[in-house]
Write a protein that holds these residues in place. Sequence first.
Motif, PDB file in Angstrom:
ATOM      1  N   ARG A 156       4.001 -13.246   2.820  1.00 37.20           N
ATOM      2  CA  ARG A 156       4.579 -13.441   1.490  1.00 37.20           C
ATOM      3  C   ARG A 156       5.343 -12.189   1.035  1.00 37.20           C
ATOM      4  NH1 ARG A 156       5.843 -17.442  -0.828  1.00 37.20           N
ATOM      5  NH2 ARG A 156       5.059 -16.865  -2.865  1.00 37.20           N
ATOM      6  N   GLY A 157       4.803 -11.010   1.372  1.00 32.04           N
ATOM      7  CA  GLY A 157       5.472  -9.767   1.007  1.00 32.04           C
ATOM      8  C   GLY A 157       6.838  -9.639   1.640  1.00 32.04           C
ATOM      9  N   ILE A 158       6.941  -9.983   2.920  1.00 23.11           N
ATOM     10  CA  ILE A 158       8.251  -9.888   3.582  1.00 23.11           C
ATOM     11  C   ILE A 158       9.213 -10.912   2.995  1.00 23.11           C
ATOM     12  CG2 ILE A 158       7.811 -11.349   5.600  1.00 23.11           C
ATOM     13  CD1 ILE A 158       9.418  -8.339   6.538  1.00 23.11           C
ATOM     14  N   GLU A 159       8.712 -12.084   2.622  1.00 16.61           N
ATOM     15  CA  GLU A 159       9.575 -13.083   1.969  1.00 16.61           C
ATOM     16  C   GLU A 159      10.120 -12.540   0.644  1.00 16.61           C
ATOM     17  OE1 GLU A 159       7.589 -16.834   1.434  1.00 16.61           O
ATOM     18  OE2 GLU A 159       7.067 -16.956   3.562  1.00 16.61           O
ATOM     19  N   TYR A 160       9.260 -11.935  -0.153  1.00 13.92           N
ATOM     20  CA  TYR A 160       9.699 -11.365  -1.427  1.00 13.92           C
ATOM     21  C   TYR A 160      10.754 -10.276  -1.190  1.00 13.92           C
ATOM     22  CZ  TYR A 160       6.430 -13.640  -4.643  1.00 13.92           C
ATOM     23  OH  TYR A 160       5.776 -14.549  -5.425  1.00 13.92           O
ATOM     24  N   TYR A 161      10.512  -9.432  -0.196  1.00  7.73           N
ATOM     25  CA  TYR A 161      11.464  -8.366   0.132  1.00  7.73           C
ATOM     26  C   TYR A 161      12.796  -8.971   0.583  1.00  7.73           C
ATOM     27  CZ  TYR A 161      13.778  -4.987   3.172  1.00  7.73           C
ATOM     28  OH  TYR A 161      14.704  -4.195   3.798  1.00  7.73           O
ATOM     29  N   GLU A 162      12.737  -9.905   1.531  1.00  5.34           N
ATOM     30  CA  GLU A 162      13.966 -10.502   2.068  1.00  5.34           C
ATOM     31  C   GLU A 162      14.729 -11.307   1.016  1.00  5.34           C
ATOM     32  OE1 GLU A 162      12.489 -12.591   5.500  1.00  5.34           O
ATOM     33  OE2 GLU A 162      12.693 -10.811   6.769  1.00  5.34           O
ATOM     34  N   THR A 197       4.994   9.481  -5.252  1.00  2.31           N
ATOM     35  CA  THR A 197       4.687   8.135  -5.718  1.00  2.31           C
ATOM     36  C   THR A 197       5.929   7.253  -5.647  1.00  2.31           C
ATOM     37  OG1 THR A 197       3.037   9.055  -7.235  1.00  2.31           O
ATOM     38  CG2 THR A 197       3.709   6.781  -7.608  1.00  2.31           C
ATOM     39  N   ILE A 198       5.718   6.047  -5.124  1.00  2.00           N
ATOM     40  CA  ILE A 198       6.759   5.015  -5.089  1.00  2.00           C
ATOM     41  C   ILE A 198       6.524   4.110  -6.295  1.00  2.00           C
ATOM     42  CG2 ILE A 198       7.722   3.073  -3.795  1.00  2.00           C
ATOM     43  CD1 ILE A 198       6.284   4.312  -1.304  1.00  2.00           C
ATOM     44  N   TYR A 199       7.590   3.841  -7.030  1.00  2.00           N
ATOM     45  CA  TYR A 199       7.523   2.909  -8.154  1.00  2.00           C
ATOM     46  C   TYR A 199       8.534   1.797  -7.904  1.00  2.00           C
ATOM     47  CZ  TYR A 199       5.228   6.746 -10.643  1.00  2.00           C
ATOM     48  OH  TYR A 199       4.376   7.758 -11.021  1.00  2.00           O
ATOM     49  N   LEU A 247       6.502  -1.924  -0.018  1.00  2.00           N
ATOM     50  CA  LEU A 247       6.429  -1.096   1.190  1.00  2.00           C
ATOM     51  C   LEU A 247       7.493  -1.503   2.206  1.00  2.00           C
ATOM     52  CD1 LEU A 247       2.577  -0.717   1.420  1.00  2.00           C
ATOM     53  CD2 LEU A 247       4.238   1.134   1.070  1.00  2.00           C
ATOM     54  N   PHE A 248       7.788  -2.807   2.328  1.00  2.00           N
ATOM     55  CA  PHE A 248       8.890  -3.232   3.195  1.00  2.00           C
ATOM     56  C   PHE A 248      10.204  -2.655   2.686  1.00  2.00           C
ATOM     57  CE2 PHE A 248       6.079  -6.862   4.510  1.00  2.00           C
ATOM     58  CZ  PHE A 248       6.101  -6.604   5.877  1.00  2.00           C
ATOM     59  N   LYS A 249      10.417  -2.705   1.384  1.00  2.00           N
ATOM     60  CA  LYS A 249      11.648  -2.159   0.793  1.00  2.00           C
ATOM     61  C   LYS A 249      11.722  -0.642   1.004  1.00  2.00           C
ATOM     62  CE  LYS A 249      15.065  -2.209  -2.465  1.00  2.00           C
ATOM     63  NZ  LYS A 249      16.197  -3.092  -2.586  1.00  2.00           N
ATOM     64  N   TYR A 250      10.606   0.041   0.809  1.00  2.00           N
ATOM     65  CA  TYR A 250      10.555   1.489   1.000  1.00  2.00           C
ATOM     66  C   TYR A 250      10.916   1.843   2.439  1.00  2.00           C
ATOM     67  CZ  TYR A 250       8.511   6.165   1.450  1.00  2.00           C
ATOM     68  OH  TYR A 250       8.308   7.496   1.712  1.00  2.00           O
ATOM     69  N   GLU A 251      10.312   1.157   3.396  1.00  2.00           N
ATOM     70  CA  GLU A 251      10.647   1.422   4.804  1.00  2.00           C
ATOM     71  C   GLU A 251      12.109   1.122   5.085  1.00  2.00           C
ATOM     72  OE1 GLU A 251       7.883  -0.378   7.548  1.00  2.00           O
ATOM     73  OE2 GLU A 251       6.690   1.451   7.460  1.00  2.00           O
ATOM     74  N   GLY A 252      12.635   0.061   4.484  1.00  2.00           N
ATOM     75  CA  GLY A 252      14.050  -0.264   4.651  1.00  2.00           C
ATOM     76  C   GLY A 252      14.946   0.820   4.092  1.00  2.00           C
ATOM     77  N   SER A 253      14.550   1.390   2.957  1.00  2.00           N
ATOM     78  CA  SER A 253      15.364   2.456   2.360  1.00  2.00           C
ATOM     79  C   SER A 253      15.302   3.716   3.214  1.00  2.00           C
ATOM     80  CB  SER A 253      14.936   2.741   0.926  1.00  2.00           C
ATOM     81  OG  SER A 253      13.680   3.364   0.880  1.00  2.00           O
ATOM     82  N   LEU A 254      14.157   3.989   3.841  1.00  2.00           N
ATOM     83  CA  LEU A 254      14.054   5.148   4.736  1.00  2.00           C
ATOM     84  C   LEU A 254      14.947   4.961   5.956  1.00  2.00           C
ATOM     85  CD1 LEU A 254      10.225   5.965   4.746  1.00  2.00           C
ATOM     86  CD2 LEU A 254      12.049   7.149   3.499  1.00  2.00           C
ATOM     87  N   ALA A 255      14.975   3.746   6.492  1.00  2.00           N
ATOM     88  CA  ALA A 255      15.831   3.457   7.649  1.00  2.00           C
ATOM     89  C   ALA A 255      17.299   3.611   7.284  1.00  2.00           C
ATOM     90  CB  ALA A 255      15.550   2.057   8.179  1.00  2.00           C
TER      91      ALA A 255
END
Length: 100
Positions: free
Chosen positions: A14-20, A33-35, A78-86
């Motif tokens: 569900r988290g990846i769906e929300y991110y995508e 801290t990530i907000y 966290l998916f979005k955060y990792e995507g932003s790091l990439a």
Amino acid sequence: MEWMDLFAPHILDRGIEYYEDGLVSNLTIEEDTIYAEVEGSDTYQISIGLIGDEILEMNCDCPYARKGYNCKHMAAVLFKYEGSLAEEDDAEAEVIEPED
């Protein structure tokens, strides 16, 4: 950063769906801290405390997280955060032109 084992498989799905689906917004990182906000049945506020690559704590104001569980909103952030790091890594990568 390894974090996926903090979530049940169906919560990660569900988290990846929300991110995508682009439901994560206002991602900011202040000190350790990530907000972010995640649109669901309501707009939820998420904060994730880090030291280096280690997650210290995660908070979301959704009913599921208030019961003490790690929720899909946290996973989406966290998916979005990792995507932003990439994306940052890609932007910083130097293109070296071959010499003639």
